[in-house]
Design an enzyme around this catalytic site. Sequence first.
Site, short mmCIF file in Angstrom:
data_model
loop_
_atom_site.label_atom_id
_atom_site.label_comp_id
_atom_site.label_asym_id
_atom_site.label_seq_id
_atom_site.Cartn_x
_atom_site.Cartn_y
_atom_site.Cartn_z
N ARG A 128 -14.25 -31.24 21.53
CA ARG A 128 -15.42 -30.93 22.37
C ARG A 128 -16.10 -32.25 22.79
O ARG A 128 -17.24 -32.51 22.43
CB ARG A 128 -16.40 -30.03 21.63
N GLN A 133 -14.56 -32.04 28.72
CA GLN A 133 -15.43 -30.91 29.11
C GLN A 133 -14.82 -30.04 30.22
O GLN A 133 -14.90 -28.82 30.16
CB GLN A 133 -16.77 -31.45 29.58
N ASP A 136 -12.30 -27.59 28.96
CA ASP A 136 -12.73 -26.90 27.75
C ASP A 136 -12.70 -25.38 27.94
O ASP A 136 -13.66 -24.77 28.39
CB ASP A 136 -14.14 -27.39 27.39
N SER A 139 -15.41 -23.27 26.09
CA SER A 139 -16.72 -23.24 26.75
C SER A 139 -16.70 -22.35 27.98
O SER A 139 -17.61 -21.55 28.18
CB SER A 139 -17.16 -24.65 27.17
N TYR A 236 -19.49 -28.15 15.27
CA TYR A 236 -19.47 -26.74 14.87
C TYR A 236 -20.38 -26.50 13.67
O TYR A 236 -20.71 -27.43 12.94
CB TYR A 236 -18.04 -26.32 14.51
P1 NAD Z 1 -19.14 -21.40 18.11
O1 NAD Z 1 -18.61 -20.42 19.10
O2 NAD Z 1 -18.24 -21.96 17.07
O3 NAD Z 1 -20.38 -20.71 17.33
C1 NAD Z 1 -21.43 -20.09 18.04
C2 NAD Z 1 -22.76 -20.46 17.42
O4 NAD Z 1 -22.92 -19.76 16.19
C3 NAD Z 1 -22.91 -21.94 17.08
O5 NAD Z 1 -24.02 -22.48 17.77
C4 NAD Z 1 -23.11 -21.94 15.58
O6 NAD Z 1 -23.98 -22.97 15.13
C5 NAD Z 1 -23.72 -20.57 15.37
N1 NAD Z 1 -23.73 -20.08 13.99
C6 NAD Z 1 -22.81 -20.21 13.01
N2 NAD Z 1 -23.24 -19.66 11.87
C7 NAD Z 1 -24.47 -19.14 12.11
C8 NAD Z 1 -25.42 -18.44 11.34
N3 NAD Z 1 -25.23 -18.17 10.06
N4 NAD Z 1 -26.57 -18.07 11.92
C9 NAD Z 1 -26.82 -18.35 13.22
N5 NAD Z 1 -25.96 -19.02 14.01
C10 NAD Z 1 -24.79 -19.40 13.46
O7 NAD Z 1 -19.88 -22.56 18.86
P2 NAD Z 1 -19.61 -23.12 20.33
O8 NAD Z 1 -20.33 -22.33 21.31
O9 NAD Z 1 -18.14 -23.28 20.51
O10 NAD Z 1 -20.31 -24.54 20.25
C11 NAD Z 1 -19.93 -25.41 19.17
C12 NAD Z 1 -20.51 -26.78 19.38
O11 NAD Z 1 -19.81 -27.49 20.37
C13 NAD Z 1 -21.96 -26.82 19.79
O12 NAD Z 1 -22.54 -27.89 19.09
C14 NAD Z 1 -21.91 -27.15 21.24
O13 NAD Z 1 -23.07 -27.76 21.72
C15 NAD Z 1 -20.73 -28.08 21.24
N6 NAD Z 1 -20.10 -28.21 22.54
C16 NAD Z 1 -19.94 -29.46 23.05
C17 NAD Z 1 -19.32 -29.61 24.27
C18 NAD Z 1 -19.12 -30.98 24.85
O14 NAD Z 1 -19.85 -31.90 24.55
N7 NAD Z 1 -18.12 -31.16 25.66
C19 NAD Z 1 -18.84 -28.53 24.95
C20 NAD Z 1 -19.02 -27.26 24.40
C21 NAD Z 1 -19.62 -27.12 23.17
#
Ligand code: NAD
Length: 385
Positions: A128, A133, A136, A139, A236
């Site tokens: 990520r 991006q 991705d 996303s 994550y």
């Molecule tokens: P994900 O689908 O793995 O999880 C969804 C959300 O559930 C996450 O925000 C996680 O913190 C939350 N979660 C887990 N356990 C929980 C709990 N007990 N209670 C409440 N919430 C809980 O996550 P995602 O959407 O794939 O995103 C993962 C990370 O990647 C994030 O930090 C996001 O900002 C980052 N990201 C970065 C980029 C980039 O920079 N290119 C792109 C996409 C995502």
Amino acid sequence: MRVAVLRERRGGETRVAATPETAKKLAALGCQVVVEAGAGSAAGFPDAAYVEAGAEIAPDAAAALAGAGILLKVRAPMAAGEGEVDELSLIPRGVLLIGLLEALTHPERAAAYAAAGIDACAMELLPRTTRAQSMDVLSSQANLAGYRAVIEAAGAFDKAFPMLMTAAGTIPAANVFVLGAGVAGLQAIATARRLGARVSATDVRPAAKEEIKSLGATFVGYEDEESRQAQTAGGYAKQLSAAFYAKQAEVVGAHIVKQDIVICTALVQGRKAPTLVTAEMVAGMKPGSVIVDIAADAGGNCALTRPGEMTVTDNGVKILGYTNWPGRIAHAASSLYARNLLTFLSTFWDKAAGRPSLPPEDDIIQGVSLTRGGAVVHPQLAAKA
Ligand code: NAD
């Protein structure tokens, strides 16, 4: 270079890995795109549109795969015994396979690809990073799933999202609570806000709190020393202790009884989704409330979710536990997914050779490569193999 695009055969999969738009761009790279008949029809892309884009239509999987150098898929190819067609046996040796291969939850697949001489890239393992991006897939698909979850919640809700002031009286705004504020959750917050709901959200990663607030939602959650360390280096959420989850459940439970709509998106990579909404919490909710569990593919955040189904509890709470939420908005999801794959291929395209060149030292390639030259190369799988 022949690029094959197959009809997806896994249950309920409506998406397609290339659209007429990306087929045209692949043709501009010098590829001959061959699409299995009907591959795009469930996503609203008829065969004729691919033909217009310069692609060839093949009558079946075998014809599409004959002579292919690249295979674009949404989900992992079907293996023997998994369905009507053993796609794996039809894939020529040396093919570059790109798709959502569920590599960590199905480690046997990497071994099968290595044995078949397939160089497989599992796009769900893409790092990520900022550079990655535009490729991705997690996303792009989660974003649409979050949007769709709110739209379907609004459809299943027999009250209104916005406050409606009419001559006949006022309908109050709905209270929407979003569990998990990653890509899907943030889009769910934004969509529910646009529809006029009062939105709150929770997450365990410290960074998520500010993101929730920046979208105009209220943060509701339990924080302690453990949650301040709840994020992995990859961004994550970590699996947290039972004591933390118990504290979180107290806060969530007290808030949830006042909610009309609960959108569940919380995931912990490579594990079953955390159970954040218990049967007792659901029993305390008002009749007519709606829980949408888009974490259902990973077992769900609600204890009463039946993956793949919509259920109504004795106290009149609807639980939408459908799986494959991006597949419920298949045209848009396919468009973005196909562009992600196109960007991946064009980033690593060797113009002179007219084929992809995947440098093993590149962090994106290291992240997604499962197999290469007949061996399992992914660090999380090579040891098991
Ligand atoms: P994900 O689908 O793995 O999880 C969804 C959300 O559930 C996450 O925000 C996680 O913190 C939350 N979660 C887990 N356990 C929980 C709990 N007990 N209670 C409440 N919430 C809980 O996550 P995602 O959407 O794939 O995103 C993962 C990370 O990647 C994030 O930090 C996001 O900002 C980052 N990201 C970065 C980029 C980039 O920079 N290119 C792109 C996409 C995502």
